[in-house]
Design a protein around this motif. Sequence first.
Motif, PDB file in Angstrom:
ATOM      1  N   ALA A  71     -19.689  51.693  28.446  1.00 40.75           N
ATOM      2  CA  ALA A  71     -19.588  52.447  29.697  1.00 40.75           C
ATOM      3  C   ALA A  71     -19.726  53.942  29.423  1.00 40.75           C
ATOM      4  N   TYR A  72     -19.013  54.428  28.404  1.00 38.67           N
ATOM      5  CA  TYR A  72     -19.153  55.837  28.039  1.00 38.67           C
ATOM      6  C   TYR A  72     -20.612  56.158  27.714  1.00 38.67           C
ATOM      7  N   ALA A  73     -21.232  55.281  26.925  1.00 36.08           N
ATOM      8  CA  ALA A  73     -22.616  55.529  26.516  1.00 36.08           C
ATOM      9  C   ALA A  73     -23.549  55.563  27.722  1.00 36.08           C
ATOM     10  N   SER A  74     -23.313  54.693  28.680  1.00 37.73           N
ATOM     11  CA  SER A  74     -24.141  54.675  29.880  1.00 37.73           C
ATOM     12  C   SER A  74     -23.997  55.975  30.666  1.00 37.73           C
ATOM     13  N   ILE A  75     -22.774  56.472  30.751  1.00 35.66           N
ATOM     14  CA  ILE A  75     -22.520  57.678  31.547  1.00 35.66           C
ATOM     15  C   ILE A  75     -23.205  58.895  30.946  1.00 35.66           C
ATOM     16  N   VAL A  76     -23.277  58.965  29.615  1.00 38.72           N
ATOM     17  CA  VAL A  76     -23.882  60.149  28.971  1.00 38.72           C
ATOM     18  C   VAL A  76     -25.250  59.821  28.371  1.00 38.72           C
ATOM     19  N   ALA A  77     -25.895  58.802  28.918  1.00 37.78           N
ATOM     20  CA  ALA A  77     -27.192  58.379  28.372  1.00 37.78           C
ATOM     21  C   ALA A  77     -28.230  59.491  28.420  1.00 37.78           C
ATOM     22  N   GLY A  78     -28.090  60.410  29.360  1.00 39.27           N
ATOM     23  CA  GLY A  78     -29.066  61.490  29.474  1.00 39.27           C
ATOM     24  C   GLY A  78     -28.803  62.662  28.552  1.00 39.27           C
ATOM     25  N   ALA A  79     -27.706  62.622  27.793  1.00 35.98           N
ATOM     26  CA  ALA A  79     -27.396  63.716  26.871  1.00 35.98           C
ATOM     27  C   ALA A  79     -28.296  63.635  25.645  1.00 35.98           C
ATOM     28  N   SER A  80     -28.420  64.747  24.957  1.00 35.67           N
ATOM     29  CA  SER A  80     -29.253  64.768  23.754  1.00 35.67           C
ATOM     30  C   SER A  80     -28.586  63.976  22.633  1.00 35.67           C
ATOM     31  N   ASP A  81     -29.344  63.678  21.583  1.00 32.12           N
ATOM     32  CA  ASP A  81     -28.792  62.961  20.434  1.00 32.12           C
ATOM     33  C   ASP A  81     -27.646  63.757  19.813  1.00 32.12           C
ATOM     34  N   ALA A  82     -27.807  65.071  19.725  1.00 32.44           N
ATOM     35  CA  ALA A  82     -26.768  65.913  19.133  1.00 32.44           C
ATOM     36  C   ALA A  82     -25.501  65.899  19.988  1.00 32.44           C
ATOM     37  N   GLU A  83     -25.668  65.931  21.307  1.00 32.90           N
ATOM     38  CA  GLU A  83     -24.502  65.895  22.202  1.00 32.90           C
ATOM     39  C   GLU A  83     -23.795  64.559  22.110  1.00 32.90           C
ATOM     40  N   GLN A  84     -24.545  63.474  22.067  1.00 34.86           N
ATOM     41  CA  GLN A  84     -23.924  62.160  21.956  1.00 34.86           C
ATOM     42  C   GLN A  84     -23.216  62.010  20.613  1.00 34.86           C
ATOM     43  N   SER A  85     -23.810  62.522  19.543  1.00 37.32           N
ATOM     44  CA  SER A  85     -23.161  62.477  18.241  1.00 37.32           C
ATOM     45  C   SER A  85     -21.838  63.231  18.258  1.00 37.32           C
TER      46      SER A  85
END
Length: 297
Positions: A270-284
């Motif tokens: 769910a968290y991943a879905s919510i921030v799916a549009g963030a960059s790879d660096a932001e998700q990391s």
Amino acid sequence: MQVVDPHIHLWDLKTHHYPWLANPGVSFVGDARDLRHDYLLADLLADAQPIEVLKVVHVEANHDPADPVEETRWLQRIADDPASRRMPNGVVAWVDLSLPNAQEILEGHAAFANTRGVRQILNVHENGLYDYIGRHLMRDTTWRANFALLRRHQMSFDLQLYPSQMDEAAALARDHADTQFIVNHTGMFVDRDSVAGYRVWRDGMRQLAGCANVAVKISGLAMFDHRWTVESLRPYVLETIDTFGVERAMFASNFPVDRQFGSYADMWNAYASIVAGASDAEQSALFVRNAERLYRI
């Protein structure tokens, strides 16, 4: 998916005493009777599948207040076992800072390699259903004096409170600018029945975020939303990230407490879905790096 989980709890009812599990009841966070069983590292990792958990931080689990250092001693033994992959990599211990012997207890926790900080729950609410401790610790002279000892031991403070307490907490954070504060459970937005309640949470989080030494764990949302969906979590997740910035926010599971309301994988997905549009660096940063940096693991 790879994650560092900075908010988990373990307990062994065979060897340790947890008063809240000795006589469990039902509260707004669910039915504690469903948690009255051992929950060990192997149980967490089994629950986590198929999420790859790289590291974890253990946050005090309301262990026997008569011997808080024993919980840290037990956790360090687990971490020192080669089979544990050094987990828990960080330990957030418990101390009552209002006690005259708080310094002795802090020194006991500090003797263990994986200790990174402490948590003392601060939640006070006029509604008895939500009230944890019935007293305003941040207004206690002894508590405030002992709080200054955290810096001596290079310990962070996990800040669990309600929005109505955030102005006091922001003042505390400003007074102790050299101590890292980490807000628990997305600020525990409990008063959800009014626009005013939302504003108190939003404005309180902004006050805390105005202090450079305050970060936040996006966790515990299911405690207030037992039938959560991705869409019901989305506004709180995005508002929190927007308020604190990507570099001072991190996702966490609050397992096994939130296990009552969904699986480990469902929560992280769910968290991943919510921030799916963030960059790879932001998700990391949100899923791994911030927890490693803030807890020094």
